[in-house]
Motif scaffolding. Structure first.
Motif, mmCIF file in Angstrom:
data_model
loop_
_atom_site.group_PDB
_atom_site.id
_atom_site.type_symbol
_atom_site.label_atom_id
_atom_site.label_comp_id
_atom_site.label_asym_id
_atom_site.label_seq_id
_atom_site.Cartn_x
_atom_site.Cartn_y
_atom_site.Cartn_z
ATOM 1 N N GLU A 1 -2.738 2.556 7.273
ATOM 2 C CA GLU A 1 -1.821 2.943 6.194
ATOM 3 C C GLU A 1 -2.496 3.760 5.102
ATOM 4 O OE1 GLU A 1 0.022 -0.625 4.780
ATOM 5 O OE2 GLU A 1 1.242 -0.871 6.576
ATOM 6 N N GLY A 2 -3.795 3.978 5.241
ATOM 7 C CA GLY A 2 -4.467 4.870 4.292
ATOM 8 C C GLY A 2 -5.235 4.203 3.170
ATOM 9 N N ALA A 3 -5.619 2.934 3.348
ATOM 10 C CA ALA A 3 -6.458 2.303 2.321
ATOM 11 C C ALA A 3 -7.800 3.031 2.270
ATOM 12 C CB ALA A 3 -6.690 0.825 2.653
ATOM 13 N N LEU B 1 0.841 -1.199 0.000
ATOM 14 C CA LEU B 1 0.000 0.000 0.000
ATOM 15 C C LEU B 1 0.877 1.251 0.000
ATOM 16 C CD1 LEU B 1 -2.702 1.439 0.357
ATOM 17 C CD2 LEU B 1 -2.803 0.586 2.677
ATOM 18 N N GLU B 2 1.950 1.192 0.774
ATOM 19 C CA GLU B 2 2.851 2.347 0.877
ATOM 20 C C GLU B 2 3.467 2.687 -0.493
ATOM 21 O OE1 GLU B 2 6.177 1.572 3.409
ATOM 22 O OE2 GLU B 2 6.757 3.683 3.509
ATOM 23 N N SER B 3 3.950 1.653 -1.186
ATOM 24 C CA SER B 3 4.563 1.910 -2.510
ATOM 25 C C SER B 3 3.515 2.389 -3.506
ATOM 26 C CB SER B 3 5.219 0.654 -3.071
ATOM 27 O OG SER B 3 6.074 0.090 -2.138
ATOM 28 N N ALA B 4 2.343 1.743 -3.479
ATOM 29 C CA ALA B 4 1.286 2.135 -4.423
ATOM 30 C C ALA B 4 0.878 3.586 -4.166
ATOM 31 C CB ALA B 4 0.093 1.199 -4.286
ATOM 32 N N ARG B 5 0.775 3.954 -2.907
ATOM 33 C CA ARG B 5 0.382 5.342 -2.585
ATOM 34 C C ARG B 5 1.446 6.322 -3.062
ATOM 35 N NH1 ARG B 5 -4.270 6.956 -2.314
ATOM 36 N NH2 ARG B 5 -4.988 5.868 -0.468
ATOM 37 N N ALA B 6 2.718 5.926 -2.895
ATOM 38 C CA ALA B 6 3.809 6.808 -3.336
ATOM 39 C C ALA B 6 3.730 7.031 -4.850
ATOM 40 C CB ALA B 6 5.153 6.204 -2.949
#
Ligand code: TZP
Ligand code: MG
Length: 213
Positions: free
Chosen positions: A115-117, A86-91
């Protein structure tokens, strides 16, 4: 985000993804996901580009492939357990895009929310043959526990049919996905309308119960 959530099922579809998505748009489905497993990446990209155009007024999400989502201007992605974090996708996608994450435990759900989903997908709720590595069914009770644990929307998936949909929505699903029964239907639009109408009928019951409690 509430209601029936359309996900493509190319290998099962009678009429093909493009026709199915056109029908979903006609039925005014608000969230549509392209789920393409295997196959030629270039073909997936080309199909995603066509579907993005068809889904002008719907939220269009791409399963697994953040790169394809970005390149066609999709509204976001759905990530499974083995996909990019999720972190990489958000970045890569930035704060404005929608990211849905599959969860199979309350811990994973809490973490995804933290994590912000934007929503979580939970499944399979029931037995399904559409996804062979889907794992053991989580059951209706798990949806209720999820509802009490997180506040982001919950998309329920796996073995959902018109007959068990009311229980799934009652238990706390905000979005309901059903692939095989819809894409194998000879009238995809009518099948979707059936799910949407059932969904609308359940909601007032849930609300009434909330007011009463
Ligand atoms: N994830 C969990 S179960 C499933 C996915 C993608 C497949 C659901 O397909 P069906 O036909 O609605 O049971
Ligand atoms: Mg995946």
């Amino acid at each position: 985000m509430r209601g029936y959530y359309f996900i493509t099922g190319a290998s099962l579809s009678k009429a093909g993804d493009i026709s199915d998505v056109r029908k979903a748009v006609k039925a005014r489905v608000s969230v549509i996901q392209m789920r393409a497993k295997g196959g030629d990446p270039e073909e997936i990209f080309r199909k995603a580009r066509v579907l993005r155009k068809i889904c002008r007024d719907s939220i269009f999400l791409v399963n697994d492939r953040v790169d394809i989502a970005l390149s066609v201007g999709a509204d976001g992605v759905h990530l499974g357990r083995g996909d990019m974090s999720l972190e990489s996708a958000r970045a890569l996608l930035g704060p404005g895009k929608i990211i849905g994450v599959t969860v199979r435990s309350l811990e994973q759900a809490v973490q995804a929310e933290k994590e912000g989903a934007d929503y979580i997908g939970a499944g399979p709720v029931f037995k399904t043959t559409t996804k062979t590595d889907a794992g053991e069914p989580l059951g209706i009770g798990f949806l209720g526990e999820l509802k009490r644990t997180v506040s982001i929307p919950i998309a329920a998936i796996g073995g959902i049919t018109p007959s068990n949909l009311p229980d799934v929505v009652e238990a706390g699903a905000d979005l309901v996905c059903s692939i095989a029964p819809v894409v194998t239907s000879s009238d995809v639009e009518a099948e979707i309308l059936k799910y949407q109408s059932l969904f609308r009928q359940v909601r007032p019951l849930r609300l009434l119960r909330t007011v009463r409690d």
